[in-house]
Write an enzyme that holds these catalytic residues in place. Sequence first.
Site, PDB file in Angstrom:
ATOM      1  N   SER A  42       0.873  -1.177   0.000  1.00  0.00           N
ATOM      2  CA  SER A  42       0.000   0.000   0.000  1.00  0.00           C
ATOM      3  C   SER A  42       0.909   1.225   0.000  1.00  0.00           C
ATOM      4  CB  SER A  42      -0.921  -0.012   1.220  1.00  0.00           C
ATOM      5  OG  SER A  42      -0.182   0.112   2.407  1.00  0.00           O
ATOM      6  N   HIS A 162      -3.331  -5.977   2.765  1.00  0.00           N
ATOM      7  CA  HIS A 162      -2.436  -7.008   3.302  1.00  0.00           C
ATOM      8  C   HIS A 162      -3.129  -8.334   3.578  1.00  0.00           C
ATOM      9  CE1 HIS A 162       0.420  -3.643   4.918  1.00  0.00           C
ATOM     10  NE2 HIS A 162       0.429  -3.761   3.608  1.00  0.00           N
ATOM     11  N   GLU A 171      -4.435  -2.211   9.406  1.00  0.00           N
ATOM     12  CA  GLU A 171      -3.672  -2.777  10.525  1.00  0.00           C
ATOM     13  C   GLU A 171      -4.326  -2.454  11.866  1.00  0.00           C
ATOM     14  OE1 GLU A 171       0.415  -1.422  10.220  1.00  0.00           O
ATOM     15  OE2 GLU A 171       0.376  -1.708   8.051  1.00  0.00           O
ATOM     16  N   GLU A 212       1.604  -9.349   7.179  1.00  0.00           N
ATOM     17  CA  GLU A 212       2.468  -8.934   8.286  1.00  0.00           C
ATOM     18  C   GLU A 212       2.322  -9.845   9.505  1.00  0.00           C
ATOM     19  OE1 GLU A 212       1.938  -4.692   8.842  1.00  0.00           O
ATOM     20  OE2 GLU A 212       2.974  -4.284   6.951  1.00  0.00           O
ATOM     21  N   ASP A 249      -3.681   1.412  11.640  1.00  0.00           N
ATOM     22  CA  ASP A 249      -3.210   2.030  10.408  1.00  0.00           C
ATOM     23  C   ASP A 249      -4.335   1.862   9.403  1.00  0.00           C
ATOM     24  OD1 ASP A 249      -2.091   2.977   8.126  1.00  0.00           O
ATOM     25  OD2 ASP A 249      -0.464   1.514   7.993  1.00  0.00           O
ATOM     26  N   GLU A 292      -2.658   5.810  12.156  1.00  0.00           N
ATOM     27  CA  GLU A 292      -1.795   6.132  11.009  1.00  0.00           C
ATOM     28  C   GLU A 292      -2.652   6.275   9.748  1.00  0.00           C
ATOM     29  OE1 GLU A 292       1.365   3.250  10.762  1.00  0.00           O
ATOM     30  OE2 GLU A 292       1.472   3.471   8.591  1.00  0.00           O
ATOM     31  N   ASP A 319       2.052   8.309   7.024  1.00  0.00           N
ATOM     32  CA  ASP A 319       2.894   7.326   6.335  1.00  0.00           C
ATOM     33  C   ASP A 319       2.872   7.665   4.840  1.00  0.00           C
ATOM     34  OD1 ASP A 319       3.994   5.087   5.127  1.00  0.00           O
ATOM     35  OD2 ASP A 319       2.402   3.710   5.688  1.00  0.00           O
ATOM     36  N   LYS A 344      10.130   4.848   6.841  1.00  0.00           N
ATOM     37  CA  LYS A 344      10.465   3.637   6.072  1.00  0.00           C
ATOM     38  C   LYS A 344      11.575   4.030   5.114  1.00  0.00           C
ATOM     39  CE  LYS A 344       5.687   1.890   5.693  1.00  0.00           C
ATOM     40  NZ  LYS A 344       4.451   2.062   4.906  1.00  0.00           N
ATOM     41  N   HIS A 372       8.828  -1.368   9.296  1.00  0.00           N
ATOM     42  CA  HIS A 372       9.067  -2.366   8.248  1.00  0.00           C
ATOM     43  C   HIS A 372       8.193  -2.027   7.040  1.00  0.00           C
ATOM     44  CE1 HIS A 372       5.311  -4.904   9.461  1.00  0.00           C
ATOM     45  NE2 HIS A 372       5.112  -3.626   9.586  1.00  0.00           N
ATOM     46  N   SER A 374       5.409  -4.206   4.205  1.00  0.00           N
ATOM     47  CA  SER A 374       4.659  -5.463   4.209  1.00  0.00           C
ATOM     48  C   SER A 374       5.435  -6.582   3.507  1.00  0.00           C
ATOM     49  CB  SER A 374       3.283  -5.275   3.590  1.00  0.00           C
ATOM     50  OG  SER A 374       3.391  -4.643   2.340  1.00  0.00           O
ATOM     51  N   LYS A 395       7.301  -0.294  14.471  1.00  0.00           N
ATOM     52  CA  LYS A 395       6.237  -1.245  14.115  1.00  0.00           C
ATOM     53  C   LYS A 395       6.825  -2.205  13.097  1.00  0.00           C
ATOM     54  CE  LYS A 395       3.468   0.469  10.288  1.00  0.00           C
ATOM     55  NZ  LYS A 395       2.124   0.534   9.737  1.00  0.00           N
TER      56      LYS A 395
END
Length: 424
Positions: A42, A162, A171, A212, A249, A292, A319, A344, A372, A374, A395
């Site tokens: 994403s 995900h 998430e 994840e 998220d 998020e 993000d 990230k 991280h 995904s 995370k």
Amino acid sequence: MSKIVQVKAIQIFDSRGTPTISCKVILDNGMEGIAMVPSGASTGSKEALELRDSEIKYHGKGVLNAVDNINNILGPLIVGNDPIQQEKIDQSLIDRDGTNDKSQLGANSILAISIAVSRVAASLKGISLHEHFSDLYKDMTGEKPQQSLPMPMLNILNGGEHADNNIDIQEFMIIPSGAESFTQAMQWSSEVYINLKEILHSMKLSTSVGDEGGFAPNLNSNEDAIKLIEESIIKSDLKPGIDINIALDCAASEFFKNGKYILSGEGKELSSDEFSDYLKNLISKYPITSIEDGMDENDIDGWKLLTKKIGNKCQLVGDDLFVTNKEILSKGIKEEIANAILIKFNQVGSLTETIRAIECATSAAYKSIISHRSGETEDTTIADLAVGLGVGQIKTGAPCRSDRVSKYNRLLWIEEENNKILLK
Ligand code: PGA
Ligand code: ZN
């Protein structure tokens, strides 16, 4: 002074079975640093470009051109350099690419070298990677960060891009905020995770996991996911809101269509105002302390609304909104949207620019969370980055699957070997 004598890359696979890059930087004394690059699903539209081969092989996702760019262009460019000079090396890679979004040679190529350089530099100095990151931050900003173990945010229920279920929010994380050590944080988190599995199993819901490592059952609503997590916290003899908080998220850009937030799982189409109220209602009913990408990355008015409504009582993390980009973050800070940034390094494509984004956030009192992607590998660099820069939060998925757990396991070792570095 030791010098780089060779840079070598190959194509490997990430946790989704998709090709990615592994890169080795070798010094004249024989020391090596190795790095593996993660990949998102994403993604934010303003991320630096992940270079992929446009061939049929590997579903069009090979990275052989990016690997060639390392082996034939970028690697030879930095041969002869001292690996301690991270900023100088990163800058020469960025300049050789010459574009704003690294689209000429690929952010994945540049990042692979950037990380491998940092890893061999730490070995050369004979110090841990987190210590080296702490030094790098000081070299770049003049301030030595207070190193600390980060509070983990564990994504135990997956939806959105995900997972193949009907949940729209991407998430659902737990934050073991009441834990006194990283070890205790992980103990509680693994207990909650296993209890969630038992609850799902007893309800005859799927216990298969998403990208994840979180469970990915079909549920009637996002709120039902939160209720199940609360139940699993209580089943673990822990107190929601005291021992364990909850984070979301939304990855809202993924379900923002024609000006509406479309929650297809619960048959709702909401305006920015209505969706920010939807989130406000959730935080009033549950111990949610962080959200998020609560709004679409281009819905700046929506972000302003959300920040006004709940920014004083909830961490609001950008993000896809900020894509680890200092310039985009600076603009957001001026617009007073969000109050934290997700970090990230592959969104921006080098270690130096990642550190600059964190510095920018810190100077505006925005929080940073190291994250991280995904699509991950066994590379654990982000664990050291979180500790060395003392950002306080990480995370990196569920306490399940080695691509996720490798980072938590690295943090457990760091805690074991540095009992003076406390959980922040
Ligand atoms: P991604 O998801 O790596 O697929 O972008 C992670 C996130 O949105 O935080
Ligand atoms: Zn996100």
